[in-house]
Design a protein around this motif. Structure first.
Motif, short mmCIF file in Angstrom:
data_model
loop_
_atom_site.label_atom_id
_atom_site.label_comp_id
_atom_site.label_asym_id
_atom_site.label_seq_id
_atom_site.Cartn_x
_atom_site.Cartn_y
_atom_site.Cartn_z
N LYS A 292 125.86 45.38 -31.05
CA LYS A 292 124.99 44.95 -30.12
C LYS A 292 124.36 43.57 -30.60
N ASP A 293 124.69 43.41 -31.83
CA ASP A 293 124.14 41.94 -32.26
C ASP A 293 125.13 40.95 -32.10
N SER A 294 124.80 39.64 -32.57
CA SER A 294 125.52 38.62 -32.29
C SER A 294 126.84 38.66 -32.85
N ILE A 295 128.04 38.69 -31.98
CA ILE A 295 129.47 38.46 -32.60
C ILE A 295 129.54 37.46 -33.50
N PHE B 8 133.99 43.99 -30.22
CA PHE B 8 133.52 43.85 -28.84
C PHE B 8 132.05 43.96 -28.66
N SER B 9 131.61 43.38 -27.62
CA SER B 9 130.08 43.47 -27.29
C SER B 9 130.25 44.54 -26.40
N GLY C 17 137.25 45.66 -21.21
CA GLY C 17 137.89 44.87 -22.32
C GLY C 17 138.72 45.49 -23.34
N LEU C 18 138.39 46.92 -23.57
CA LEU C 18 138.93 47.64 -24.55
C LEU C 18 140.41 47.84 -23.90
N LEU D 262 128.74 48.08 -35.30
CA LEU D 262 128.08 47.31 -36.65
C LEU D 262 126.98 46.85 -36.30
N LYS D 263 126.26 46.73 -37.33
CA LYS D 263 124.83 46.21 -37.22
C LYS D 263 124.56 45.26 -38.50
#
Length: 233
Positions: free
Chosen positions: A82-85, A54-55, A63-64, A141-142
């Motif tokens: 927060k990064d690009s999915i 998820f973003s 969305g969740l 995630l990062k």
């Protein structure tokens, strides 16, 4: 979401670790999915899904809960970034193995070696959302570059923070420093490291396993609540 499927007819094993990402948009999840169908060569089989990313914006728009209602496979793991999915989805496993064994598709394998942040699947999310206080902890995630290949640096995914989500809001992001203490009380804890006397000449690195704990709530006279914790390792 990334589907996980491999050819049963042989071929180059290295192709198992490659990924293709399809992108579609719509005013609802269903509309976006059907827009994705229009670009697919074959029928898409959703039974291969093993994880969802998820973003923050997707969480804020509900969305969740919507995705939890839409999917029905309890072994799907959930993450937030927060990064690009797209970049996160395109990362292939460090070893030349199937994406079915990546840290997103099979996070429990990595957790057995270093029990820092536990994974959470669809069943656990549904339980946590429905139970008071209606909140859920999802690994964040990062994108990082801690690994190198022969050709160049290799992007990988780092999990060292957790997002606390309740009522379609991100209530807090728990940093690594806070999780250092909380990890000992995860019910599926296996093993992890701790440094005694850090940042001194007498620092000691040890690995802790076979952990057992007992937490006792204590209500004080001023009605404040504290917890007595006994831990054996």
């Amino acid at each position: 979401m990334r589907g996980l499927a491999k050819s049963e007819s042989g071929g180059d094993p290295s192709s198992f670790s490659t990924a293709n990402v399809g992108k579609a948009s719509g005013s609802t999840l269903d509309e976006a999915i059907f827009n994705l169908y229009h670009t697919s060569d074959r029928r898409i089989y959703w039974g291969h899904i093993s994880f969802v990313i998820f973003s923050e914006e997707a969480i804020k728009t509900g969305g969740l809960k919507y995705t939890a209602d839409f999917l029905d496979r309890y072994r799907i793991f959930f993450f937030i970034t927060k990064d690009s999915i797209k970049d996160a989805m395109l990362i292939s496993p460090i070893e030349n193995i199937s994406v079915a064994f990546s840290k997103l598709s099979d996070p429990d394998d990595n957790y057995k070696q270093s029990s820092f942040i536990p994974s959470i699947n669809l069943r656990e999310i549904i339980i946590n959302i429905d139970e008071p206080a209606h909140q859920v902890a999802i690994p964040q995630l990062k994108l990082t570059e801690q690994w190198n290949s022969q050709e160049k640096k290799k992007k990988d995914l780092l999990m060292e923070t957790v997002a606390i989500i309740s009522e379609n809001k991100i209530k807090a992001i728990l940093p690594k420093k806070m999780l250092n203490g909380g990890r000992w009380f995860n019910k599926d804890f296996v093993r992890d490291n701790v440094i005694i006397f850090p940042e001194t000449k007498n620092d000691v690195f040890i690995v802790i396993y076979d952990e057992k704990n007992k937490i006792t709530p204590v209500i004080e006279k001023n009605e404040k609540v504290r917890f007595d914790i006994k831990m054996k390792v």
